[in-house]
Design a protein around this motif. Structure first.
Motif, PDB file in Angstrom:
ATOM      1  N   GLU A  75       0.833  -1.203   0.000  1.00 16.00           N
ATOM      2  CA  GLU A  75       0.000   0.000   0.000  1.00 16.00           C
ATOM      3  C   GLU A  75       0.869   1.255   0.000  1.00 16.00           C
ATOM      4  O   GLU A  75       0.542   2.253  -0.642  1.00 16.00           O
ATOM      5  CB  GLU A  75      -0.920   0.009   1.220  1.00 16.00           C
ATOM      6  CG  GLU A  75      -2.000  -1.058   1.194  1.00 16.00           C
ATOM      7  CD  GLU A  75      -1.514  -2.395   1.741  1.00 16.00           C
ATOM      8  OE1 GLU A  75      -0.291  -2.567   1.941  1.00 16.00           O
ATOM      9  OE2 GLU A  75      -2.367  -3.277   1.965  1.00 16.00           O
ATOM     10  N   ALA A 127       2.135   1.758  -3.472  1.00 19.22           N
ATOM     11  CA  ALA A 127       1.033   2.172  -4.348  1.00 19.22           C
ATOM     12  C   ALA A 127       0.686   3.645  -4.176  1.00 19.22           C
ATOM     13  O   ALA A 127       0.234   4.305  -5.119  1.00 19.22           O
ATOM     14  CB  ALA A 127      -0.194   1.301  -4.086  1.00 19.22           C
ATOM     15  N   THR A 150      -5.552 -11.138  -8.122  1.00 19.58           N
ATOM     16  CA  THR A 150      -5.201  -9.737  -8.334  1.00 19.58           C
ATOM     17  C   THR A 150      -3.771  -9.508  -7.868  1.00 19.58           C
ATOM     18  O   THR A 150      -3.278 -10.202  -6.970  1.00 19.58           O
ATOM     19  CB  THR A 150      -6.148  -8.804  -7.569  1.00 19.58           C
ATOM     20  OG1 THR A 150      -6.132  -9.143  -6.168  1.00 19.58           O
ATOM     21  CG2 THR A 150      -7.574  -8.942  -8.080  1.00 19.58           C
ATOM     22  N   GLY A 210      -2.509  -6.473  -6.797  1.00 21.27           N
ATOM     23  CA  GLY A 210      -2.364  -5.394  -5.821  1.00 21.27           C
ATOM     24  C   GLY A 210      -2.010  -4.041  -6.396  1.00 21.27           C
ATOM     25  O   GLY A 210      -1.891  -3.060  -5.654  1.00 21.27           O
ATOM     26  N   THR A 211      -1.862  -3.931  -7.720  1.00 23.45           N
ATOM     27  CA  THR A 211      -1.467  -2.650  -8.297  1.00 23.45           C
ATOM     28  C   THR A 211      -2.633  -1.674  -8.410  1.00 23.45           C
ATOM     29  O   THR A 211      -2.428  -0.481  -8.598  1.00 23.45           O
ATOM     30  CB  THR A 211      -0.858  -2.843  -9.699  1.00 23.45           C
ATOM     31  OG1 THR A 211      -1.841  -3.455 -10.558  1.00 23.45           O
ATOM     32  CG2 THR A 211       0.380  -3.729  -9.635  1.00 23.45           C
ATOM     33  N   ARG A 212      -3.841  -2.183  -8.343  1.00 23.54           N
ATOM     34  CA  ARG A 212      -5.054  -1.365  -8.446  1.00 23.54           C
ATOM     35  C   ARG A 212      -5.175  -0.674  -9.802  1.00 23.54           C
ATOM     36  O   ARG A 212      -5.819   0.373  -9.930  1.00 23.54           O
ATOM     37  CB  ARG A 212      -5.127  -0.308  -7.324  1.00 23.54           C
ATOM     38  CG  ARG A 212      -5.046  -0.870  -5.927  1.00 23.54           C
ATOM     39  CD  ARG A 212      -6.203  -1.795  -5.623  1.00 23.54           C
ATOM     40  NE  ARG A 212      -7.479  -1.109  -5.653  1.00 23.54           N
ATOM     41  CZ  ARG A 212      -8.665  -1.708  -5.572  1.00 23.54           C
ATOM     42  NH1 ARG A 212      -8.716  -3.015  -5.465  1.00 23.54           N
ATOM     43  NH2 ARG A 212      -9.783  -1.016  -5.590  1.00 23.54           N
ATOM     44  N   ARG A 213      -4.558  -1.229 -10.844  1.00 26.07           N
ATOM     45  CA  ARG A 213      -4.733  -0.681 -12.190  1.00 26.07           C
ATOM     46  C   ARG A 213      -6.199  -0.830 -12.584  1.00 26.07           C
ATOM     47  O   ARG A 213      -6.761  -1.925 -12.524  1.00 26.07           O
ATOM     48  CB  ARG A 213      -3.840  -1.444 -13.167  1.00 26.07           C
ATOM     49  CG  ARG A 213      -3.944  -0.988 -14.614  1.00 26.07           C
ATOM     50  CD  ARG A 213      -2.974  -1.790 -15.483  1.00 26.07           C
ATOM     51  NE  ARG A 213      -3.219  -1.581 -16.893  1.00 26.07           N
ATOM     52  CZ  ARG A 213      -2.761  -0.552 -17.598  1.00 26.07           C
ATOM     53  NH1 ARG A 213      -2.017   0.336 -16.977  1.00 26.07           N
ATOM     54  NH2 ARG A 213      -3.018  -0.421 -18.886  1.00 26.07           N
ATOM     55  N   THR A 254     -10.416  -4.564 -10.817  1.00 25.43           N
ATOM     56  CA  THR A 254     -10.905  -3.582  -9.847  1.00 25.43           C
ATOM     57  C   THR A 254     -12.367  -3.212 -10.071  1.00 25.43           C
ATOM     58  O   THR A 254     -12.923  -2.414  -9.327  1.00 25.43           O
ATOM     59  CB  THR A 254     -10.065  -2.290  -9.916  1.00 25.43           C
ATOM     60  OG1 THR A 254     -10.196  -1.714 -11.220  1.00 25.43           O
ATOM     61  CG2 THR A 254      -8.588  -2.583  -9.652  1.00 25.43           C
ATOM     62  N   THR A 295     -15.868   0.708 -13.680  1.00 29.60           N
ATOM     63  CA  THR A 295     -14.627   1.043 -13.000  1.00 29.60           C
ATOM     64  C   THR A 295     -14.643   2.524 -12.644  1.00 29.60           C
ATOM     65  O   THR A 295     -15.472   3.284 -13.136  1.00 29.60           O
ATOM     66  CB  THR A 295     -13.410   0.756 -13.894  1.00 29.60           C
ATOM     67  OG1 THR A 295     -13.482   1.608 -15.053  1.00 29.60           O
ATOM     68  CG2 THR A 295     -13.387  -0.702 -14.346  1.00 29.60           C
TER      69      THR A 295
END
Length: 527
Positions: A112, A115, A231, A233-236, A241, A357
């Motif tokens: 986090e 990120a 996933t 974890g990059t939250r792209r 997401t 999204t």
């Protein structure tokens, strides 16, 4: 092998405090002695729970800004000691080491922190050392020790202890050990990947990839293949997401195709755009003044293939576009938002999945892509290559007109997202023929033109839409035959990378037919 093991003492040290108090109270109700560190200790004591400071166990205060607090034999001995080994028991007694039966740890929020774009020093401080060490120790000794690394598993632990009078089963401990080792592996992967980026090392000696389970899937590409979605974890922004508003659970192929569609449409700029995907290849792509017009123009390219396809939009779905989409069977629609009216229209199609999204993915973002091969895997940067009109080299006697140039740039963008060998015919900001995945480039050129002829017949048009279109080729024409085929289909301009030994021959063929051609000096193979 030991099955039921009662929990008498627990060490709790968590960064994520979600569900912590409920868990601690449940443990206390079974008479479990609680040991904790710093922030966790304070929260538990403030809630009125009796908790020992880990410093009492180790005989050392926390030091070095908390870097050293659990790295001590009294902690690791309590976690690692085999309860059925006399030598271990004697050592514990001799050194005053108490057994620790439960470890509850979640790690410093390194992923986090990265990120959020934190500076180097802050990221370093969020690399957990004591947590992974304890987790690995407890996991190794899972015959006797329960380890919990995710608040998601608190309820399962509480249920275990309620069912088994304060104990856990071996099967439960084994599953938690698996989760724990997977978590530390993923954590170390995040750290190593970040550090490789920090020092700009493109080929570290060891490379690993990790993910968190998003959902088990019914099967993979085919029913005999098991599969799951993870996933990273990059939250792209994208399918990983997205929020699903309705429809059946996404399949492996749905996820793969939806990702391909959304990445393509994100590459098309700000104007209302639509991409329709089938088997990871676009069967229609268009941009227009309105979203509904973009959808209609994309659909015209190949109405047959669009049936049962994936639709991606680069603007929030509106009611007018939704009304058009539901006229045929569509598997998935993904967009950066949707109006309430559009959702209501889709509600009548229970099998249609609607995903929204918060944003579009950045098409220029750097990321790694990998592919497994026998005995290893290939790793590369994702294809974030872009060109502008200033990068183009006119190689024919006739330069493209402004209108041709705009279509050439659009076609080139689409070609980047089509399986090689890729040939894309575009007219007025919409694909009118797509040839994908053929072993011969000239075959892709012919297939795209033939599909355009078929659609012209279906639509009752006097001539295929390839008449007056431009063509993009994802790689150079090795011979003039592909260009000649495109010219025969009615193309007036070509965009391609150039670089063939026979470029002069291809250029001459273009000049003979009055075509304009530009070279990009960039290739977009997609295998």
């Amino acid at each position: 092998m030991t099955n039921l093991v009662p929990i008498g003492r627990a060490l709790i040290s968590v960064s994520d405090k979600t569900g912590l108090l409920d868990l601690a109270r449940a443990l206390a109700s079974h008479g479990v002695e609680l040991i904790s560190t710093s922030g966790t200790l304070m929260m538990l004591r403030t809630a009125g729970l009796k908790v020992r400071d880990v410093a009492e166990v180790t005989g050392f205060p926390e030091m070095m800004d908390g870097r050293v607090k659990t790295l001590h034999p009294n902690v690791h001995g309590g976690l690692l000691a085999l309860r059925d080994d006399d030598e271990h028991l004697v050592a514990m007694a001799a050194h005053g080491i108490e057994p620790i039966d439960l470890l509850v740890v979640n790690l410093y929020p390194f992923e986090e922190t990265v990120a959020k774009g934190a500076d180097h020093a802050t990221c370093i401080e969020n690399i957990d050392i004591g947590g992974p060490a304890m987790i690995r120790a407890a996991s190794k000794n899972h015959r006797f020790v329960t380890v919990i690394t995710d608040p998601f598993d608190y309820d399962a632990l509480i249920a275990q202890m309620k069912t088994h009078d304060g104990a856990t089963t071996l099967a439960f401990r084994q599953k938690q050990a698996l989760t724990a080792y997977s978590r530390t592996a993923a954590y170390d992967t995040a750290v190593s990947t970040w550090l490789a980026g920090e020092i700009k090392e493109p080929t570290p000696r060891y490379r690993s990839f990790a993910g968190k389970l998003a959902q088990p899937l019914r099967y993979g590409e085919n029913p005999h293949q098991s599969a799951a979605f993870y996933t990273d974890g990059t939250r792209r922004p994208g399918v990983a997401t997205a929020r699903q508003w309705q429809g059946k659970e996404l399949s492996y192929n749905n996820i793969n195709d939806t990702d391909a569609a959304f990445e393509l449409v994100a590459d098309l700029g700000q104007a209302p755009s639509c991409a329709i995907i089938k088997h990871a290849n676009p069967c229609g792509v268009a941009t227009a003044a309105t979203l509904v017009e973009a959808y209609k123009r994309a659909y015209v390219c190949d109405q047959t293939s669009a049936f049962g396809g994936i639709v991606a939009l680069n603007q929030p779905l509106d009611a007018e576009t939704a009304e058009e989409i539901v006229k045929i069977f569509t598997e998935v629609v993904i967009a950066p938002g949707a109006s309430d009216e559009a959702k209501a229209i889709f509600a009548g199609k229970k099998n249609l999945r609607l995903l929204t999204t918060s944003a579009l993915p950045d098409p220029k973002a750097k990321a790694l892509a990998f592919k497994q091969v026998a005995g290893g895997f290939l790793v590369q940067d994702r294809d974030a290559g872009h060109i502008t009109t200033a990068d183009l080299k006119v190689v024919t006697k006739r330069p493209p007109t402004d209108k041709e140039l705009a279509d050439l740039m659009f076609a080139w963008t689409v070609a980047k997202h089509v399986k090689s060998n890729a040939i894309i015919y575009v007219k007025d900001g919409a694909t009118v023929g797509v040839g994908a995945g053929q072993m011969s480039r000239v075959d892709s050129t012919r297939i795209a033109a033939r599909k355009a002829e078929d659609m012209a017949e279906t639509l009752g048009l006097p001539a295929p839409l390839t008449k007056g279109a431009v063509v993009a080729s994802d790689a150079f024409f090795p011979f003039a035959d592909g260009l000649i085929t495109a010219a025969e289909a009615g193309a007036t301009a070509i965009i391609q990378p150039g670089g063939s030994m026979r470029d002069d021959e291809v250029i001459a063929a273009a000049d003979e037919r009055g075509l304009a051609m530009v070279f990009t000096n960039m290739r977009h193979f997609r295998h």
